[in-house]
Design an enzyme around this catalytic site. Structure first.
Site, short mmCIF file in Angstrom:
data_model
loop_
_atom_site.label_atom_id
_atom_site.label_comp_id
_atom_site.label_asym_id
_atom_site.label_seq_id
_atom_site.Cartn_x
_atom_site.Cartn_y
_atom_site.Cartn_z
N ASP A 320 0.86 -1.17 0.00
CA ASP A 320 0.00 0.00 0.00
C ASP A 320 0.91 1.24 0.00
O ASP A 320 2.12 1.15 0.16
CB ASP A 320 -0.97 -0.02 1.20
CG ASP A 320 -2.21 0.85 0.91
OD1 ASP A 320 -2.16 1.65 -0.04
OD2 ASP A 320 -3.22 0.73 1.63
C1 BGC Z 1 -5.03 3.26 0.10
C2 BGC Z 1 -5.25 2.21 -0.98
C3 BGC Z 1 -5.11 2.84 -2.34
C4 BGC Z 1 -3.75 3.47 -2.45
C5 BGC Z 1 -3.46 4.09 -3.81
C6 BGC Z 1 -3.76 4.05 -0.14
O1 BGC Z 1 -3.67 5.13 0.72
O2 BGC Z 1 -4.99 2.63 1.36
O3 BGC Z 1 -6.52 1.65 -0.80
O4 BGC Z 1 -5.33 1.88 -3.32
O5 BGC Z 1 -3.64 4.49 -1.47
O6 BGC Z 1 -4.18 5.24 -4.01
#
Ligand code: BGC
Length: 793
Positions: A320
């Site tokens: 993530d």
């Molecule tokens: C979130 C994810 C997301 C990623 C990319 C993160 O902060 O937890 O769910 O896919 O950002 O935007």
């Protein structure tokens, strides 16, 4: 010379003890030798042709080019080379205080993937740079397309309320057809984290509290996104997130730690991820949280042992956003190098935005702290997905770019919204249920901050949304009332978050002139989603006060609750005759609401998450475990006394949900009868086989006993008593949507096999034991019609 038997035994014992010790150090649970997967999770990713191409390419790659495949940046500061700003492209990463020139990396063949780069022009500019690099390896563009790209459907929690997996698959495919025209070939979706705590804002992104419903939804999303062939122009790779157990964040506080038994992990939290992998999901995203003390992004138990070995996952894992860097915040890595080593060795192949893999891998290799084989394996996994997607043959967006909501897609997203609404209450006023609004209604007062809020309708994670595409409730009702020769009186009333009552008088005046009132209250979209945890679950700001003032006029009120999570609606449940949970419905919000309010379509949604009576009940879920002091028949609405004191209860609120999981009304009524099982007993040897399906059939009769056509979500729950570990008081094990005309009946059939009857024991093994089962069939988790059977030793 032959060694003596004793010394061989000693060595064997020593080896066994050493293995146990190593295992215990890596993770206490790794020592459980669970069966490993034998078949690939996605046949395309395991294709020998692709393997040959990966081998050939890998041999030609420099270390820098390999590492490039393992990093991911966004395009912050980007403007396409065709514009006045030239090609000065900076991907900023404020969290790690570094800036990366993403375009320069792309040109050098050192940028494997990008996130949230929206639009055909932008993706083409980066892709061109990558395709002109030495080895011409295309960039994979990923984006948070969670509930639609341009044409937006309800937030996933709302969509789960439809219990309509075929619809979810269709919508997911629709989103893929739109986004691929902009070059996006990878969705950071589905979010399959089970959430049993409404305080957690990301409840809005998943399918709610139940692993069975969650698994069905997970499969549907993956099938819709990936189609039957990843290389089709309108297929995208799914990224199932967030692995794992992110939804169990303590106290519902975002990014918080989680801690649970292996049984709970496997029984409740893992099934939807597993279902997604079995459906062929090409990628997975590691989560931010720690699980049992190990941050998921550095957890070999999750990513190597379970995901890869037990489930046979062939895809790659992306971290993530800055999760690799965050290992230093978790305190399990004191520097970037250790964080990199831990994440990569645990099984995180791609570093999203941390800027750690590219800076640290060369050093780690030079110092012999990381093996080249580990790096190569991660690169292979990424390349396999790129080949399977056909990116080498078709690196650019194809077809006319979709830049607005697509008219041809509106009927589908409208239907999705209609199916997502859950009618929670519909009490009679003057002898007639308030909904649907009948012919006698000549004037409607529409009140509230969400009645005309186009942007809010698109939820917390609308893809590339444009408010101008949205039909608001006010627009739809104005049109509807005009057609009927009636009148719509609109008053904003208050803002979502406000303590000013300046708009109350105008609202009450409008209400006094109307036959009926529709109130559009609730949360703003950004109050849920990432970093949207709440400690209070009531209507925000002074909306409750506005509601009470309007109800005090004595006019019949329909309360539409817009939210990304269950709210506490206890006052409304006693004083407002009609209440409907409508989530954030998407582009066609207004039209869908008007159709249901006026009865063109009867509501059919059922809650995917329990609505509490009070925040203090959270986490609240129907599949609770028994206690040694059950409440039994005690009236928990009364304060305790005598025999009702020392039981498992609160002294100030009943235990149960205000509106339970699976619950939802329609404009007609349904009755369940004749619940039967095809066999009263089943031999254990027959049932305790993982491949066993259709061991037993549960049948029931469903009848539409009301006066209009309606769709019911019929649900099957089971409980088993006498097992080696205690079992929930109920578990959902089947459901089906059934549409019936008034008076019509249908025979329902639910098949039970090993997947439905089994559970995890203390050895983390999925087993069936000789136990006594009860099966209930009905319209909610409180179904009463039942039958029983036994598994015999
Ligand atoms: C979130 C994810 C997301 C990623 C990319 C993160 O902060 O937890 O769910 O896919 O950002 O935007």
């Amino acid at each position: 010379m032959k060694r003596s038997t004793t010394s061989i035994l000693h060595s064997a014992m020593w080896l066994f003890a050493a293995a146990l010790l190593v295992g215990a150090q890596a993770h206490a649970q790794v020592v459980r030798a669970l069966p490993h997967a034998t078949a690939p999770s996605n046949a395309q990713l395991a294709s020998p042709d692709i393997e040959r191409r990966v081998d050939a390419l890998l041999k030609r790659m420099t270390l820098e080019e390999k590492i490039g495949q393992l990093v991911q940046y966004n395009d912050q500061g980007f403007s396409a080379p065709t514009t006045a700003n030239g090609d000065k492209v900076l991907a900023a990463n404020p969290e790690t205080r570094t800036q990366v020139d993403a375009m320069a990396l792309a040109r050098q063949g050192r940028l494997g993937s990008m996130l949230n780069v929206i639009g055909a022009e932008k993706t083409r500019a980066f892709q061109q740079a990558a395709m002109n690099s030495r080895l011409h390896i295309p960039i994979l563009f990923g984006a948070d397309v969670i509930h639609g790209y341009r044409t937006i459907y309800p937030v996933p929690l709302g969509l789960a309320a439809s219990w309509d997996t075929a619809l979810v698959q269709q919508l997911s495919h629709m989103a893929a057809t739109e986004a691929t025209t902009a070059g996006v070939k990878w969705f950071y979706s589905p979010m399959v984290d089970i959430s049993r705590d409404a305080r957690w804002g990301r409840s809005t992104e998943g399918a709610g509290e139940d692993p069975y419903l969650g698994s069905a939804m997970a499969r549907a999303y993956v099938r819709g996104y990936q189609g039957s062939d990843l290389s089709q122009p309108d297929s995208v790779a799914a990224s199932v997130k967030h692995f794992a157990a992110y939804g169990a964040a303590e106290a519902g506080r975002e990014y918080n730690t989680t801690d649970m038994s292996d049984i709970r992990l496997r029984q409740v939290y893992l099934p939807p991820y597993k279902a997604a992998v079995e459906a062929g999901a090409a990628t997975m995203m590691s989560s931010f949280n720690a699980l049992n003390g190990v941050p998921a992004t550095a957890d070999p138990y999750l990513m190597d042992e379970i995901l890869r070995k037990e489930w046979g996952f062939d895809g790659f894992v992306v971290s993530d956003y800055t999760a690799v860097m965050e290992l230093t915040h978790h305190g399990i890595a004191l520097d970037a190098a250790t964080a990199t080593k831990k994440a990569l060795e645990a099984g995180v192949d791609v570093d999203m935005m941390s800027h750690f893999y590219d800076t640290q891998i060369p050093r780690l290799l030079a110092e012999h702290k990381l093996s080249m084989a580990t790096v190569d394996e991660a690169v292979r996994r990424v390349l396999r997905v790129k080949f399977a997607l056909g990116l080498f043959e078709h690196p650019y967006a194809q077809g006319a770019e979709v830049t607005h909501a697509v008219d041809a897609h509106r009927p589908l997203v409208r239907r999705a919204a209609e199916e997502s609404f859950v009618l929670l209450r519909n009490a009679p006023v003057a002898g007639q249920p308030v909904l649907p609004l009948g012919d006698k209604v000549r004037s409607v007062a529409l009140i509230g901050p969400l009645a005309d809020a186009a942007n809010e309708m698109q939820g917390a994670w609308g893809g590339a949304t444009q408010a101008s595409d949205v039909v608001t409730l006010r627009q739809a009702l104005e049109r509807r009332m005009q057609q009927r020769g009636g009148r719509l009186l609109f008053a904003h009333g208050t803002d979502v978050l406000s303590d000013s009552s300046a708009g109350f008088d105008a609202a009450v005046q409008a209400v006094r002139q109307a036959d009926v009132v529709v109130m559009a209250l609730g949360e703003s979209a950004e109050m849920s989603g990432e970093a949207g945890s709440r400690a209070h679950l009531d209507l925000p700001g002074n909306q409750q006060q506005l509601l009470q003032n309007v109800v005090a006029t004595g006019k019949p009120v329909v309360l539409l609750v817009f939210s990304g999570r269950p709210l506490v609606l206890d006052w409304a449940a006693q004083h407002v005759p009609a209440i409907m949970a409508v989530w954030f419905p998407g582009t066609e919000a207004g039209n869908a609401l008007a159709n249901v309010l006026f009865g063109d379509v009867a509501p059919s949604g059922k809650l995917p998450m329990s609505f509490p009576r009070a925040v203090g009940q959270e986490p609240l879920y129907y599949a609770q475990f028994p206690t040694g002091r059950p409440a039994g028949d005690a009236d928990l609405s009364k304060p305790p006394g005598g025999a009702t004191r020392f039981i498992s209860r609160y002294i100030d609120v009943p235990n149960d949900a205000l509106f339970p999981f699976g619950y939802g009304l329609s404009y007609t009524d349904f009755a369940y009868s004749n619940v039967r099982v095809s066999r009263r007993t089943l031999p254990l040897a027959e049932a305790n086989r993982p491949e066993a399906r259709s061991l037993l059939t549960v049948t029931a009769t469903l009848t539409n006993t009301g006066t209009c056509e309606g769709t019911e979500v019929a649900q099957l729950y089971v409980r088993n008593l006498g097992a080696s570990v205690e079992q929930p008081v109920r578990r959902l094990k089947g459901f089906q949507r059934v549409t019936l005309k008034p008076g019509e009946s249908r025979q329902l059939r639910f098949e039970l096999g090993f997947p439905e009857l089994s559970f995890y024991n203390v050895h983390s093994r999925q087993v069936v034991e000789p136990t006594h089962y009860t099966a209930w069939v009905g319209g909610s988790s409180q179904a009463t019609a039942q039958a029983a059977f036994d598994i015999e030793p």
